[in-house]
Design a protein around this motif. Sequence first.
Motif, short mmCIF file in Angstrom:
data_model
loop_
_atom_site.label_atom_id
_atom_site.label_comp_id
_atom_site.label_asym_id
_atom_site.label_seq_id
_atom_site.Cartn_x
_atom_site.Cartn_y
_atom_site.Cartn_z
N HIS A 24 -2.03 -0.99 -9.82
CA HIS A 24 -0.97 -1.42 -8.92
C HIS A 24 0.30 -0.59 -9.12
O HIS A 24 0.40 0.23 -10.03
N GLY A 25 1.29 -0.84 -8.27
CA GLY A 25 2.53 -0.09 -8.31
C GLY A 25 3.64 -0.84 -9.04
O GLY A 25 3.44 -1.92 -9.61
N TYR A 26 4.81 -0.22 -9.02
CA TYR A 26 6.01 -0.79 -9.63
C TYR A 26 6.29 -2.20 -9.10
O TYR A 26 6.20 -2.43 -7.89
N SER A 27 6.55 -3.12 -9.98
CA SER A 27 6.85 -4.53 -9.70
C SER A 27 5.62 -5.33 -9.29
O SER A 27 5.72 -6.51 -8.96
N GLY A 28 4.44 -4.71 -9.35
CA GLY A 28 3.22 -5.40 -8.95
C GLY A 28 2.54 -6.10 -10.10
O GLY A 28 3.08 -6.24 -11.20
N ASN A 29 1.30 -6.54 -9.85
CA ASN A 29 0.51 -7.20 -10.89
C ASN A 29 -0.97 -7.09 -10.58
O ASN A 29 -1.36 -6.46 -9.59
N HIS A 30 -1.78 -7.72 -11.41
CA HIS A 30 -3.24 -7.60 -11.32
C HIS A 30 -3.79 -8.11 -9.99
O HIS A 30 -4.87 -7.67 -9.57
N ALA A 31 -3.10 -9.03 -9.33
CA ALA A 31 -3.63 -9.66 -8.12
C ALA A 31 -3.29 -8.91 -6.83
O ALA A 31 -3.79 -9.25 -5.76
N ASN A 32 -2.45 -7.88 -6.91
CA ASN A 32 -1.98 -7.21 -5.69
C ASN A 32 -3.12 -6.71 -4.81
O ASN A 32 -3.14 -6.97 -3.60
N TRP A 33 -4.04 -5.98 -5.39
CA TRP A 33 -5.07 -5.34 -4.57
C TRP A 33 -5.97 -6.38 -3.89
O TRP A 33 -6.32 -6.23 -2.72
N ILE A 34 -6.34 -7.40 -4.64
CA ILE A 34 -7.30 -8.36 -4.09
C ILE A 34 -6.67 -9.24 -3.01
O ILE A 34 -7.34 -9.73 -2.10
N THR A 35 -5.34 -9.44 -3.08
CA THR A 35 -4.68 -10.28 -2.08
C THR A 35 -4.15 -9.48 -0.90
O THR A 35 -4.13 -9.97 0.23
N LYS A 36 -3.74 -8.23 -1.13
CA LYS A 36 -3.12 -7.45 -0.07
C LYS A 36 -4.05 -6.43 0.57
O LYS A 36 -3.75 -5.88 1.63
N ALA A 37 -5.17 -6.16 -0.07
CA ALA A 37 -6.18 -5.25 0.50
C ALA A 37 -7.56 -5.83 0.23
O ALA A 37 -8.37 -5.25 -0.52
N PRO A 38 -7.87 -6.99 0.81
CA PRO A 38 -9.13 -7.67 0.50
C PRO A 38 -10.37 -6.88 0.90
O PRO A 38 -11.47 -7.23 0.50
N GLY A 39 -10.19 -5.81 1.66
CA GLY A 39 -11.33 -4.96 2.01
C GLY A 39 -12.00 -4.32 0.82
O GLY A 39 -13.14 -3.82 0.93
N ILE A 40 -11.35 -4.35 -0.35
CA ILE A 40 -12.00 -3.77 -1.53
C ILE A 40 -13.23 -4.58 -1.94
O ILE A 40 -14.15 -4.02 -2.56
N GLN A 41 -13.28 -5.85 -1.58
CA GLN A 41 -14.47 -6.64 -1.90
C GLN A 41 -15.69 -6.14 -1.11
O GLN A 41 -16.78 -6.00 -1.66
N GLN A 42 -15.47 -5.87 0.17
CA GLN A 42 -16.56 -5.33 0.99
C GLN A 42 -16.97 -3.93 0.49
O GLN A 42 -18.15 -3.58 0.50
N THR A 97 -7.89 5.14 -9.92
CA THR A 97 -6.94 5.48 -8.87
C THR A 97 -5.90 4.37 -8.77
O THR A 97 -6.02 3.34 -9.43
N GLY A 98 -4.87 4.59 -7.96
CA GLY A 98 -3.84 3.58 -7.82
C GLY A 98 -2.79 4.01 -6.82
O GLY A 98 -2.83 5.12 -6.28
N LEU A 99 -1.83 3.12 -6.58
CA LEU A 99 -0.78 3.39 -5.61
C LEU A 99 0.57 3.54 -6.31
O LEU A 99 0.86 2.85 -7.28
N SER A 100 1.39 4.47 -5.83
CA SER A 100 2.77 4.64 -6.28
C SER A 100 2.85 4.84 -7.79
O SER A 100 2.34 5.83 -8.31
#
Length: 272
Positions: free
Chosen positions: A61-79, A138-141
């Motif tokens: 994740h990026g600055y000020s983020g946390n472990h849940a960012n990707w799964i909540t804001k880009a749920p397409g990663i599950q597919q 990989t990651g963002l920001s």
Amino acid sequence: MKKAFLSLLAFVLFALGQVSAAQVDTVEVNSAVMKKNLKVVVVRPAGYNSGKEFPVVYLLHGYSGNHANWITKAPGIQQAADHYNMIIVCPDGGFSSWYWDSPVDPQSQFETYVSKELVSYVDKNYKTIKDRKGRGITGLSMGGHGALYLALKHQDVYGTAGSMSGGVDIRPFPNNWDMAKRLGSYAEQPERWEKNTVINMLHLLTPNSLSLIIDCGTEDFFYGVNENLHKQLEYRKIPHDYISRPGAHNWPYWENAVQHQLLFMNTYFSKK
């Protein structure tokens, strides 16, 4: 009767969907070096119980983020986890760690945590390919910087690495995003800044040692430093994919970009 049959059919289809969907675990992983537990999201593909070993992508994740960012804001990663039959691991990298082992803050030792402690935990507790050929990052920001930084320093751990809108050269931003809290100020500790910025670490690479993908939108404030990184990689004849397209530093961009990153890494895993 027809209504009852349709209700049963809908239930069966729902149940099958649940069975075939990726499973999301949230676990706590102890960091001995930081003496604390940190939350981690682990996405297991639908085929996880098949008994095989799976490649793993660590997604930062990026600055000020946390472990849940990707799964909540880009749920397409599950597919994507289902489609590519891969495990996706989303660690908590702290509010502003930049994924360094901070020489200033003993509670911010995220290079050791992510690339040693967390990898060891995941390999011990999940059915993984326990080799660099089965690991990507990989990651963002801040996480884009972190992914390349960790991969360059730990080429024995990761075989492929990427960055989305990454802060791949920290030096133009000496007063931003708490970086001075992790390294000391640029004015007082210039050697730390020079040594810990991705664009100055390319000497660690040899051609084809890492499979690389870099992505940044043309309206992003990190666009210039990503363009410079791309040119430096070209100058050094380091093979890499470079994606530049319209977009800013935001979740709509990253939700799209992560699909390109996972496709790229799946192609790498498939060749090994």
